[in-house]
Design an enzyme around this catalytic site. Structure first.
Site, PDB file in Angstrom:
ATOM      1  N   GLU A  93       0.819  -1.200   0.000  1.00 33.19           N
ATOM      2  CA  GLU A  93       0.000   0.000   0.000  1.00 33.19           C
ATOM      3  C   GLU A  93       0.861   1.261   0.000  1.00 33.19           C
ATOM      4  OE1 GLU A  93      -2.892  -0.212   3.129  1.00 33.19           O
ATOM      5  OE2 GLU A  93      -3.915  -1.915   2.222  1.00 33.19           O
ATOM      6  N   CYS A 117       7.091  -5.107  15.064  1.00 37.05           N
ATOM      7  CA  CYS A 117       6.710  -4.195  16.141  1.00 37.05           C
ATOM      8  C   CYS A 117       5.310  -4.562  16.622  1.00 37.05           C
ATOM      9  CB  CYS A 117       6.757  -2.752  15.647  1.00 37.05           C
ATOM     10  SG  CYS A 117       8.421  -2.227  15.140  1.00 37.05           S
ATOM     11  N   CYS A 342      -1.362   5.743  10.074  1.00 42.16           N
ATOM     12  CA  CYS A 342      -0.081   5.155  10.457  1.00 42.16           C
ATOM     13  C   CYS A 342      -0.301   3.840  11.211  1.00 42.16           C
ATOM     14  CB  CYS A 342       0.677   6.136  11.344  1.00 42.16           C
ATOM     15  SG  CYS A 342       2.309   5.559  11.817  1.00 42.16           S
TER      16      CYS A 342
END
Length: 377
Positions: A93, A117, A342
């Site tokens: 993306e 993460c 984000c």
């Protein structure tokens, strides 16, 4: 698979060498680069300042092949997201975020991410492979084409680029460097060095190598002010702890003569890294590192086990950092309605690791209720 040479991912020296190899003058590379990157051309017949014979030769030996756009979403706030389809059903993306006169493109560097993460949905999909130069620069090519051919090169829809999409850029080092060189090149996209940002989770040896190869802005995905917490949130910290990461950040500031600061990206997670004690630890950690801090309220995704702090808590964290003298911004969440915020970029990954399967098994075993990591009082 086409046997033709794809010109899309070639840097200026590579393009010049290509034209020389087919018996043409090197300046032809400059003409073709302008057609590809300025005007988004993918057809040699459109290149009217090239002779008919050269256009025919190029059609026989070369092509301009960008990644295939599987989906394009436009958000109500002006954010744009492209789902780019690659081989074997993989997808990545790319996101464009408008903000006044600034237009920032967030570019992916890997199919999935080699890191994991804990608060990032991209990492839960595992990792397949690095993107090629053509696939990286192709995201910018696609985004620019979506605005149409520019009539005035002084007006750009894309003013800033961040290597902050899917993947850890420094683990795809050579391809990312070449793509950023194209982004900076005046025959490419002409992005100023201070408007081209590489974001890393802290692959310290490659950070030093980066400084020797290209001059761009640096962002660090920090997210925790101490090693114990960062080991959980950003596991690469176990290999390159904060002392080594901060030393690498200081080296970046010292390396370049102009006024530099490292952008510290800090995702605020409710009850995890957003307490007063964490702000105090962050102030201490960054005392000798010229930096600005970008606070990012956590963007929830299913089964993450994490929550976004409330607005008062976010503002209190910012106020403490600003009182200590740090330029501290709170990133405005954009593109929520198209999952373009984000930490929400997921694409589709044919996982070569076992991470995706392990994540799904963990979710199933806990009845889709994963406990939130808690630290401190």
């Amino acid at each position: 698979m086409s046997s033709k040479v794809n010109l899309l991912g070639m840097t200026r020296p590579q393009m010049e060498d290509f034209f020389e190899s087919i018996g043409e003058k090197r300046f032809r590379a400059h003409q073709v680069m302008k057609w590809i990157h300025f005007f988004g051309a993918d057809d040699f017949e459109a290149m009217t300042n090239l002779g008919k014979a050269l256009r025919a030769k190029l059609s026989e030996t070369a092509e301009i092949r960008g990644p295939k756009v599987a989906l394009e979403h436009f958000s109500n706030d002006g954010t744009r997201k492209w789902v780019v389809e690659l081989d074997q059903g993989n997808k990545v993306e790319t996101v464009f975020i408008p903000d006044g006169k600034r237009g920032t493109l967030c570019v992916s560097s890997q199919v999935g991410c080699a890191l994991d993460c804990s608060f990032c949905s991209t990492g839960k999909q595992g990792f397949h492979r690095d993107l090629t130069v053509a696939e990286i620069i192709g995201q910018m090519w696609i985004a620019q084409r979506s605005f149409g051919a520019p009539d005035n090169r002084g007006i750009r829809n894309i003013t800033n680029v961040v290597m902050m999409g899917m993947g850890e850029p420094l683990l795809n080092f050579e391809n990312v460097i070449s793509a950023m060189e194209l982004m900076k090149d005046d025959l490419g996209y002409g992005v100023a060095k201070k408007r081209l940002t590489l974001s890393t989770s802290g692959v310290v040896p490659k950070m030093y190598e980066l400084y020797d190869r290209i001059d761009v802005a640096l962002a660090v995905s920090l997210h925790a002010p101490n090693d114990a917490l960062r080991d959980v949130l950003v596991p690469v910290n176990k290999k390159y702890p904060l002392s080594e990461l901060m030393a690498a950040c200081r080296e970046y500031v010292d390396k370049f003569p102009d006024t530099r600061r490292v952008t510290m990206e800090y995702v605020l997670i409710d009850g995890v890294n957003d307490k007063y004690e964490h702000a105090e630890q962050l102030i201490e950690l960054l005392q000798n590192v010229p930096s600005k801090i970008n606070l990012i309220p956590f963007n929830p995704f299913p089964n993450s086990g994490y929550k976004r702090p409330n607005g008062m808590r976010i503002k209190a964290f910012q106020d403490r950092l600003m009182k200590a003298g740090f330029v501290t911004t709170i990133r405005t969440t954009r593109g929520d309605d198209i999952d373009a915020a984000c930490g929400q970029l997921v694409g589709k990954v044919q996982d070569r690791t076992r991470r995706s399967a392990q994540w799904q098994a963990k979710v199933a075993a806990k009845g889709k209720k994963i406990p939130v990591q808690q630290t401190g009082s």
